[in-house]
Design a protein around this motif. Structure first.
Motif, mmCIF file in Angstrom:
data_model
loop_
_atom_site.group_PDB
_atom_site.id
_atom_site.type_symbol
_atom_site.label_atom_id
_atom_site.label_comp_id
_atom_site.label_asym_id
_atom_site.label_seq_id
_atom_site.Cartn_x
_atom_site.Cartn_y
_atom_site.Cartn_z
ATOM 1 N N ILE A 137 21.085 32.815 6.004
ATOM 2 C CA ILE A 137 22.388 32.484 5.492
ATOM 3 C C ILE A 137 23.347 32.091 6.621
ATOM 4 C CG2 ILE A 137 24.226 33.110 3.897
ATOM 5 C CD1 ILE A 137 21.731 32.535 2.319
ATOM 6 N N GLY A 138 23.613 32.989 7.579
ATOM 7 C CA GLY A 138 24.490 32.840 8.567
ATOM 8 C C GLY A 138 24.305 31.402 9.133
ATOM 9 N N GLY A 139 23.018 30.748 9.632
ATOM 10 C CA GLY A 139 22.410 29.788 9.887
ATOM 11 C C GLY A 139 22.955 28.561 9.139
ATOM 12 N N ASN A 140 22.537 28.875 7.453
ATOM 13 C CA ASN A 140 22.747 27.852 6.851
ATOM 14 C C ASN A 140 24.117 27.386 6.702
ATOM 15 O OD1 ASN A 140 20.545 29.168 4.189
ATOM 16 N ND2 ASN A 140 20.096 28.248 6.103
ATOM 17 N N ILE A 141 25.184 28.488 6.763
ATOM 18 C CA ILE A 141 26.507 28.120 6.882
ATOM 19 C C ILE A 141 27.024 27.653 8.289
ATOM 20 C CG2 ILE A 141 28.835 29.358 6.763
ATOM 21 C CD1 ILE A 141 27.484 31.720 4.942
ATOM 22 N N ALA A 142 26.619 27.995 9.289
ATOM 23 C CA ALA A 142 27.051 27.338 10.312
ATOM 24 C C ALA A 142 26.581 25.975 10.581
ATOM 25 C CB ALA A 142 26.344 27.863 11.637
ATOM 26 N N GLU A 143 25.404 25.726 9.867
ATOM 27 C CA GLU A 143 25.028 24.311 9.979
ATOM 28 C C GLU A 143 25.295 23.253 8.623
ATOM 29 O OE1 GLU A 143 23.570 22.631 12.572
ATOM 30 O OE2 GLU A 143 23.966 24.391 13.609
ATOM 31 N N ASN A 144 25.909 24.017 7.692
ATOM 32 C CA ASN A 144 26.197 23.620 6.436
ATOM 33 C C ASN A 144 25.025 22.982 5.731
ATOM 34 O OD1 ASN A 144 27.407 22.812 3.753
ATOM 35 N ND2 ASN A 144 28.360 21.121 4.736
ATOM 36 N N ALA A 145 23.882 23.757 5.512
ATOM 37 C CA ALA A 145 22.449 23.423 5.269
ATOM 38 C C ALA A 145 22.394 22.516 3.961
ATOM 39 C CB ALA A 145 21.458 24.292 5.155
ATOM 40 N N GLY A 146 21.672 21.590 3.727
ATOM 41 C CA GLY A 146 21.605 20.924 2.396
ATOM 42 C C GLY A 146 20.093 21.454 1.745
ATOM 43 N N GLY A 147 19.385 20.332 1.488
ATOM 44 C CA GLY A 147 18.307 20.576 0.493
ATOM 45 C C GLY A 147 18.003 19.816 -0.327
ATOM 46 N N LEU A 148 16.958 20.325 -1.186
ATOM 47 C CA LEU A 148 16.317 19.083 -2.020
ATOM 48 C C LEU A 148 17.280 19.101 -3.388
ATOM 49 C CD1 LEU A 148 14.037 19.386 -0.158
ATOM 50 C CD2 LEU A 148 12.357 19.261 -2.157
ATOM 51 N N ARG A 149 17.892 20.135 -3.415
ATOM 52 C CA ARG A 149 18.974 20.145 -4.774
ATOM 53 C C ARG A 149 20.409 19.595 -4.820
ATOM 54 N NH1 ARG A 149 15.854 25.876 -6.559
ATOM 55 N NH2 ARG A 149 17.306 26.682 -5.122
ATOM 56 N N GLY A 150 20.487 18.936 -3.456
ATOM 57 C CA GLY A 150 21.954 18.604 -3.017
ATOM 58 C C GLY A 150 22.499 17.492 -4.093
ATOM 59 N N LEU A 151 21.816 16.717 -4.645
ATOM 60 C CA LEU A 151 22.197 15.454 -5.441
ATOM 61 C C LEU A 151 22.966 16.124 -6.688
ATOM 62 C CD1 LEU A 151 22.281 12.526 -6.328
ATOM 63 C CD2 LEU A 151 20.206 12.753 -7.337
ATOM 64 N N LYS A 152 22.523 17.217 -7.394
ATOM 65 C CA LYS A 152 23.138 17.802 -8.488
ATOM 66 C C LYS A 152 23.961 18.977 -8.046
ATOM 67 C CE LYS A 152 22.242 19.532 -13.007
ATOM 68 N NZ LYS A 152 21.060 19.593 -14.099
ATOM 69 N N TYR A 153 23.644 19.670 -7.008
ATOM 70 C CA TYR A 153 24.271 20.923 -6.827
ATOM 71 C C TYR A 153 25.005 21.083 -5.679
ATOM 72 C CZ TYR A 153 21.888 22.973 -10.854
ATOM 73 O OH TYR A 153 21.200 23.083 -12.213
ATOM 74 N N GLY A 154 25.059 19.933 -4.673
ATOM 75 C CA GLY A 154 25.799 20.023 -3.662
ATOM 76 C C GLY A 154 25.040 20.797 -2.448
ATOM 77 N N VAL A 155 25.861 21.087 -1.555
ATOM 78 C CA VAL A 155 25.259 21.777 -0.040
ATOM 79 C C VAL A 155 25.806 23.026 -0.057
ATOM 80 C CG1 VAL A 155 24.734 19.723 1.006
ATOM 81 C CG2 VAL A 155 27.007 20.617 1.100
ATOM 82 N N THR A 156 25.507 23.991 1.107
ATOM 83 C CA THR A 156 25.928 25.393 1.340
ATOM 84 C C THR A 156 27.592 25.296 1.153
ATOM 85 O OG1 THR A 156 24.160 25.598 2.942
ATOM 86 C CG2 THR A 156 26.007 27.122 2.971
ATOM 87 N N LYS A 157 28.271 23.932 1.886
ATOM 88 C CA LYS A 157 29.555 24.352 1.702
ATOM 89 C C LYS A 157 30.312 24.558 0.384
ATOM 90 C CE LYS A 157 31.772 22.308 4.539
ATOM 91 N NZ LYS A 157 32.281 21.339 5.427
ATOM 92 N N ASP A 158 29.471 24.285 -0.790
ATOM 93 C CA ASP A 158 29.783 24.029 -2.151
ATOM 94 C C ASP A 158 29.862 25.693 -2.581
ATOM 95 O OD1 ASP A 158 30.551 21.345 -2.390
ATOM 96 O OD2 ASP A 158 28.209 21.004 -2.017
#
Lengths: 470, 470
Positions: free
Chosen positions: B141-162
């Motif tokens: 999760i720390g890495g996800n936050i540092a990189e603002n990780a996205g993924g396959l559900r981004g269209l509807k749900y946004g990314v880590t930042k959200d």
């Protein structure tokens, strides 16, 4: 007083109709919607284009003139009061909706667009811009962005920050900055878009914004529940969320507010109850029906003395009346209305409301509380009179204690109204010394000469904490 | 080489088991998931608590030692390569889920928690943490936050930042910063939470995060549509959105990817088609059924040669196979896989895919494209060999042209992989000179000595633009 040569250069940029410096003109730009703050600017400039804004900023930068960007000045923290005089940059003429992009679901607007106009325009196309601050009939999108405005739909849909995906902004030195894009994802460097949102006109002048839109929900339903007991109401709020329902709106009014509203509009609200919850859900019809039914059931389980579900739009409108009228009803009681903005985790709603009640009693003040229960965002509203110096001192002490408790409960000093002048003294309570230092560093990175909206956010006179945070 | 006295002090802080400086140990921390970047650190420290992180930072600050915070190093932009040596701060031991708060719908975690572990833990409680980067089985999760990780559900749900609402972070000087809270709304000063997300370990070391959770959607369905023609597929994507449907997943694979996947897993994909779209929708059952039906209808209208809707979880799994296998299938073809990350407004999908195809042809390279069509976030993936210097030169030229076009189409140089070292040369293309200047100022506000993850984001050797942006 502005140097006549500077005035001449400003006139050359925007034309003489759009440079104001007569006393009666300046007075109109000396205050905003926050009581007790007023200062005259030296000059007001109303640019029409980004290029004009950039040219004005270059002059201000050259001469070190304070610049206060401003929309409709509906903010409630003194954010647009020209505390150190200078130049008010009124962006109201930059009021075009430049594009509605139905393929990418975005709207691109100038900062002076009125929030409600945007709502109506996109809704006519079956689209939806959720942020709905109380002042939406007159507030501007630029102001909403500068203050990161919230509203009644925040619980489900978030706030302005969640909908701004690209900005054009003019830096203090006149350079034009472009951030973000019509993009669902963008990690190219630090997120300057989000940083500018809620920066209260202290970092850059927003001249264009691209906003994310959603499909307009198919349907919406409204219900109202009345509780004898505050903790029952708070438990109902928690239980709704724990049942995995996120309603679009979950509003609260306390006994004081209920009575004041009933005095004003006489719609038959019971006077001896401690809480009214107003709830709305939107989405697909069957989902909304199911959620509303479940919420009604939960309210009944938690001892609601009355649960009304609107079956028509007109009935929904009637149920909304009480909440819609709250601020107007309160504001007519006394000469001065101080609308505050304490926000806590939603689980701490009941202790927070209790604290406000006790503090009001202790200082012999009239404080009524309403707000966004689902968000934990409360608006304790003090009805007072600025001319009563003794009472105003008690008001200040009362709010010190209220914010003390807010922080203790894991809350924040402002949920949606901003820091401005009004909360500057409290900022360190929330963000700590390191937070203040880092924020001052950021301010310097954007605005090395400190010309943009000086005197806001930071103060040399921070409030003393009554109690040390555990 | 690290000063023995410094090593001794680090051992005193974390214990000797958690300070590594043997060559074979250092090698393991010399690279991440990005090809072609590798440097040895001088020392690796694995702290267990925030207080230990703070003490380590104080020493690094005193001696001016570069510090590279790191989780599982799955990032794809060289973000965790210790470019200037120094101290790798591996946060993997700080791996506790500290709290799931079902009343406020939040999870509070240490940075070393594995993304999938968080998913499983919250889903067991009927809750949902949407960000799902491809590496979620091992990423932190720390890495996800540092990189603002996205993924396959981004269209509807946004990314880590959200989903990050509060952070604890240690500043370069060892001070501990607290941002945000369990709050739906917070406008107390500049938004440091959002600023730290995606800052790639260059501003502060994240030691704790509070994440927003959602109720787990009731149901999910999956469908797959195959198109002879790329522009038909792109039109289907646009039409789905224009019909006010926001699917949770809307993935794309091009002809090259389809063939490579079919070679590998032999699931009967047609080899002569230009595009496969994989779609998922979640929500209430009736809403999902309606959306899936409508999406299938749109795909048929847009000349899909095949539309399959999964009727069981197992069938859904099968439809997902092709997309899930894409990267593994591609990676086995050649020694080096360069997974890129060009992102455009979703309306520009077709021209972007065409450009990538033409550029690959021009430079005689094998570039297959797959990605998140709904987001406009494409992963053109070049299969090459680092030992072939001539080919690598052509790869670089090709990506220059691809990013040139990305920017022209209103896109960005990275949608979810970050800037790191790999994209530093391109950053100015996206954010401009003013953007770079402001970002450098922000960096200085947090890290005046420049010790945190040096050499990332900014570079002295920016890429020359082939064409001037119109």
């Amino acid at each position: 007083m502005i140097d006549p040569q500077v005035k001449q250069r400003l006139v050359e940029i925007v034309g003489e109709n759009w440079v104001l410096d007569q006393p009666e003109e300046l007075v109109a730009y000396s205050y905003d919607s926050t009581p007790m703050y007023q200062e005259l600017p030296d000059i007001v400039v109303l640019p029409k284009t980004t290029e004009e804004v950039a040219k004005v900023m270059r002059i201000a930068y050259e001469y070190g003139i304070p610049v206060i960007p401003r929309g409709s000045a509906t903010n409630l923290s003194g954010g647009t009061v020209p505390l150190k005089g200078g130049l008010v940059l009124a962006l109201n003429r930059m009021n075009q909706i430049l594009e509605i992009d139905e393929e990418n679901l975005t709207a691109t607007v100038q900062p002076g667009v009125i929030t409600q106009e945007l709502h109506q325009t996109v809704e006519a196309k079956g689209l939806f811009y959720p942020p709905d601050p109380g002042s939406l009939r007159i507030s501007t999108i630029g102001g909403n962005i500068a203050e990161n405005a919230g509203g009644l739909r925040g619980l489900k849909y978030g706030v302005t920050k969640d909908y701004v995906i690209a900005l054009e902004a003019v830096l203090p030195n006149g350079d034009i900055l472009h951030t973000g894009g019509k993009l669902a994802k963008d990690v190219a460097g630090y997120d300057l878009t989000k940083l500018l949102i809620g920066s209260e006109g202290t970092l850059a002048v927003i001249t264009k914004a691209t906003l994310k839109l959603l499909p307009l929900p198919e349907t919406k339903r409204t219900m109202l529940a009345i509780f004898k007991d505050l903790t029952d109401a708070a438990r109902a709020v928690s239980k709704i969320i724990a049942n995995k329902i996120i309603p679009v709106t979950l509003e609260f009014m306390d006994n004081g507010t209920i009575n004041v509203v009933e005095d004003y509009v006489k719609i038959g609200l019971p006077r001896d109850v401690e809480a009214i919850l107003l709830m709305e859900q939107d989405g697909s019809k069957d989902q909304v029906d199911r959620d509303i039914e479940k919420m009604a059931e939960i309210c009944r389980q938690e001892q609601a003395v009355s649960v009304q579900v609107a079956s028509t739009a007109k009935e929904a409108e009637q149920l909304m009346t009480a909440r819609r009228m709250a601020l107007s009803a309160l504001a007519r009681l006394k000469p001065t209305t101080i609308l505050e903005d304490a926000t806590v985790p939603r689980s701490e709603l009941a202790p927070m409301v209790e604290t406000i009640k006790n503090v009001a009693k202790k200082y012999n003040l009239m404080i009524c509380t309403f707000g966004h229960a689902g968000d934990g965002n409360l608006h304790p509203t003090c009805l007072t009179d600025v001319r009563n110096a003794d009472e105003i001192k008690r008001v200040e002490k009362a709010f010190d204690e209220i914010y003390e408790k807010t922080i203790e409960l894991g809350g924040t000093i402002t949920g949606e109204h901003g820091v401005g002048i009004a909360k500057a003294g409290y900022l360190e309570w929330k963000v700590g010394k390191s937070g203040i230092e880092v924020m001052k560093g950021i301010k310097k990175a954007f605005d090395p000469k400190g010309i943009l909206n000086p005197g806001k956010l930071f103060t040399d006179q921070p409030r003393k904490r009554v109690v040390i945070q555990s």
